[in-house]
Design an enzyme around this catalytic site. Sequence first.
Site, PDB file in Angstrom:
ATOM      1  NE  ARG A   1      62.373  70.112  37.457  1.00  0.00           N
ATOM      2  CZ  ARG A   1      63.302  70.586  36.623  1.00  0.00           C
ATOM      3  NH1 ARG A   1      63.049  70.703  35.360  1.00  0.00           N
ATOM      4  NH2 ARG A   1      64.468  70.948  37.094  1.00  0.00           N
TER       5      ARG A   1
ATOM      6  NE  ARG B   1      59.197  79.406  30.725  1.00  0.00           N
ATOM      7  CZ  ARG B   1      59.927  80.267  30.008  1.00  0.00           C
ATOM      8  NH1 ARG B   1      59.356  81.257  29.379  1.00  0.00           N
ATOM      9  NH2 ARG B   1      61.238  80.127  29.968  1.00  0.00           N
TER      10      ARG B   1
ATOM     11  CG  ASP C   1      63.529  76.089  40.270  1.00  0.00           C
ATOM     12  OD1 ASP C   1      63.338  75.325  39.307  1.00  0.00           O
ATOM     13  OD2 ASP C   1      64.627  76.193  40.839  1.00  0.00           O
TER      14      ASP C   1
ATOM     15  NE  ARG D   1      61.819  73.191  29.688  1.00  0.00           N
ATOM     16  CZ  ARG D   1      63.140  73.262  29.867  1.00  0.00           C
ATOM     17  NH1 ARG D   1      63.850  74.172  29.255  1.00  0.00           N
ATOM     18  NH2 ARG D   1      63.735  72.393  30.658  1.00  0.00           N
TER      19      ARG D   1
ATOM     20  CE1 TYR E   1      71.716  74.017  39.616  1.00  0.00           C
ATOM     21  CE2 TYR E   1      70.796  72.884  41.508  1.00  0.00           C
ATOM     22  CZ  TYR E   1      71.046  72.934  40.151  1.00  0.00           C
ATOM     23  OH  TYR E   1      70.619  71.921  39.338  1.00  0.00           O
TER      24      TYR E   1
HETATM   25  O1  CP3 Z   1      57.599  68.804  39.568  1.00  0.00           O
HETATM   26  C1  CP3 Z   1      56.949  69.798  39.168  1.00  0.00           C
HETATM   27  O2  CP3 Z   1      56.161  69.740  38.201  1.00  0.00           O
HETATM   28  C2  CP3 Z   1      57.057  71.109  39.939  1.00  0.00           C
HETATM   29  C3  CP3 Z   1      57.949  72.069  39.403  1.00  0.00           C
HETATM   30  C4  CP3 Z   1      59.460  71.992  39.598  1.00  0.00           C
HETATM   31  C5  CP3 Z   1      60.336  72.735  38.773  1.00  0.00           C
HETATM   32  N1  CP3 Z   1      61.592  72.613  39.257  1.00  0.00           N
HETATM   33  C6  CP3 Z   1      59.894  73.536  37.608  1.00  0.00           C
HETATM   34  C7  CP3 Z   1      60.877  73.960  36.604  1.00  0.00           C
HETATM   35  C8  CP3 Z   1      60.242  71.348  40.556  1.00  0.00           C
HETATM   36  C9  CP3 Z   1      59.824  70.382  41.654  1.00  0.00           C
HETATM   37  C10 CP3 Z   1      61.591  71.759  40.335  1.00  0.00           C
HETATM   38  C11 CP3 Z   1      62.727  71.329  41.183  1.00  0.00           C
HETATM   39  C12 CP3 Z   1      64.100  71.617  40.749  1.00  0.00           C
HETATM   40  N2  CP3 Z   1      64.563  72.760  40.156  1.00  0.00           N
HETATM   41  C13 CP3 Z   1      65.193  70.765  40.994  1.00  0.00           C
HETATM   42  C14 CP3 Z   1      65.135  69.441  41.701  1.00  0.00           C
HETATM   43  C15 CP3 Z   1      64.616  68.370  40.836  1.00  0.00           C
HETATM   44  C16 CP3 Z   1      65.466  67.974  39.678  1.00  0.00           C
HETATM   45  O3  CP3 Z   1      64.941  68.030  38.548  1.00  0.00           O
HETATM   46  O4  CP3 Z   1      66.627  67.580  39.877  1.00  0.00           O
HETATM   47  C17 CP3 Z   1      66.345  71.395  40.467  1.00  0.00           C
HETATM   48  C18 CP3 Z   1      67.749  70.842  40.467  1.00  0.00           C
HETATM   49  C19 CP3 Z   1      65.950  72.657  39.950  1.00  0.00           C
HETATM   50  C20 CP3 Z   1      66.809  73.714  39.355  1.00  0.00           C
HETATM   51  C21 CP3 Z   1      66.392  73.991  37.963  1.00  0.00           C
HETATM   52  N3  CP3 Z   1      65.270  74.690  37.605  1.00  0.00           N
HETATM   53  C22 CP3 Z   1      67.054  73.611  36.764  1.00  0.00           C
HETATM   54  C23 CP3 Z   1      68.335  72.820  36.697  1.00  0.00           C
HETATM   55  C24 CP3 Z   1      66.288  74.120  35.694  1.00  0.00           C
HETATM   56  C25 CP3 Z   1      66.575  74.046  34.220  1.00  0.00           C
HETATM   57  C26 CP3 Z   1      65.993  72.753  33.768  1.00  0.00           C
HETATM   58  C27 CP3 Z   1      65.989  72.594  32.271  1.00  0.00           C
HETATM   59  O5  CP3 Z   1      65.548  71.512  31.905  1.00  0.00           O
HETATM   60  O6  CP3 Z   1      66.389  73.497  31.531  1.00  0.00           O
HETATM   61  C28 CP3 Z   1      65.165  74.758  36.243  1.00  0.00           C
HETATM   62  C29 CP3 Z   1      64.054  75.424  35.493  1.00  0.00           C
HETATM   63  C30 CP3 Z   1      62.707  74.809  35.632  1.00  0.00           C
HETATM   64  N4  CP3 Z   1      62.154  74.428  36.828  1.00  0.00           N
HETATM   65  C31 CP3 Z   1      61.767  74.592  34.597  1.00  0.00           C
HETATM   66  C32 CP3 Z   1      60.603  74.073  35.209  1.00  0.00           C
HETATM   67  C33 CP3 Z   1      59.306  73.725  34.542  1.00  0.00           C
HETATM   68  C34 CP3 Z   1      61.957  74.941  33.108  1.00  0.00           C
HETATM   69  C35 CP3 Z   1      61.749  76.414  32.998  1.00  0.00           C
HETATM   70  C36 CP3 Z   1      61.128  76.876  31.721  1.00  0.00           C
HETATM   71  O7  CP3 Z   1      59.884  76.821  31.582  1.00  0.00           O
HETATM   72  O8  CP3 Z   1      61.891  77.361  30.870  1.00  0.00           O
END
Ligand code: CP3
Length: 340
Positions: A23, A36, A72, A27, A147
């Site tokens: 990640r 964003r 994602d 943010r 999910y």
């Molecule tokens: O690693 C990176 O920089 C690449 C981007 C990436 C994102 N999601 C961007 C993201 C990757 C590799 C993921 C994978 C992902 N997404 C997983 C597996 C890894 C983990 O963290 O367990 C999972 C379970 C998700 C599902 C997901 N997407 C969730 C639970 C959320 C909310 C997270 C939160 O903190 O609120 C997201 C949204 C998300 N995916 C964001 C980002 C940058 C935040 C979105 C925003 O900008 O508002």
Amino acid sequence: MNNRFLDACWGKPVDRTPVWLMRQAGRYLPEYMAVRSKCTFLELCKTPELAAEVTIQPIDILNVDAAILFSDILTPVEPMGMKLDFVPGPVFEHPIRSMADVEKLRIPHMEQDVPYVLDTIKILRRELAGRVPLIGFGGAPFTLACYMVEGKGSKDFAQIKRMMYTAPEVYAALMEKITMMDMEYLNAQIRAGAQAIQIFDTWGGILSPSDYDKYVLPFTTKLINGLDRQNTPVIHFVKGAGTMLETVKKAGGDVMGLDWHVNLGKARDVLGTDMAVQGNLDPTVLYASKEIIEAEVKRVLDENADRPGHIFNLGHGILPTVPPENAIHMVECVHRLSQK
Ligand code: CP3
């Protein structure tokens, strides 16, 4: 070209330990928030020029040794026929609950249904040429199923577990369909230019080792076996897998992603010399002082004890409230303390 990351994936010796952060685009970076603020998260994922821009931000800011595609794990699930929202966590309006729901799911045609993912990869390979390798990724079938069945994140995962135990044929049909989708999705990423693949099984560790063996391993194994991976290492990250590493190893990846609940050295003893590892600093250490961050980086490097095939990373994604300068310091410590 900085090849440390790919060399370490293949277990080859390197001049210093490569490092990237799960990640790493997100943010906690003001530069990400600036992009964003003009669009939703899904619009960002679906606009290749912007997705490429935020992918590159941490390469410039943190000096990490690999880029990871900005997208994602749920991106390819939407074109299976499930409307997706982020509020900010993911929400599916109509979760999967029956065989009829599973039968309605379609396997997307990747070039037509998620062209923006493949276009982002193509832009990134051009823009990263001569710099660092690009990692593509997907969710493991089980984490995607969590999910799709729960409809959102969950504390107890009662719905997916209930399906596993009371409707095993529905569960198996769903997992089979997700596995086929995933295989096509990840192979499309490899064809578009992804140089490594990470499979995120964020929720694999919520199962007992015997249930993991029975309900998850066959599908992840099939997925990994179906990838075109002669030149493309596969990193398998199962959060919470510390008590079942021998079982998870059977899925067949090249690199095991480790969370912070295991001692990295002990995990390597269990995994043997034929598998590289990635990890495993507790992400909350990035809230600590510079001195503590340095000491914790040193501890993880010491646990690896100079064995080839270690990629430094956090044990899970970086948290949105971490100060960027602490992440920059962490990367600098990894490079300085591991320099040969
Ligand atoms: O690693 C990176 O920089 C690449 C981007 C990436 C994102 N999601 C961007 C993201 C990757 C590799 C993921 C994978 C992902 N997404 C997983 C597996 C890894 C983990 O963290 O367990 C999972 C379970 C998700 C599902 C997901 N997407 C969730 C639970 C959320 C909310 C997270 C939160 O903190 O609120 C997201 C949204 C998300 N995916 C964001 C980002 C940058 C935040 C979105 C925003 O900008 O508002």
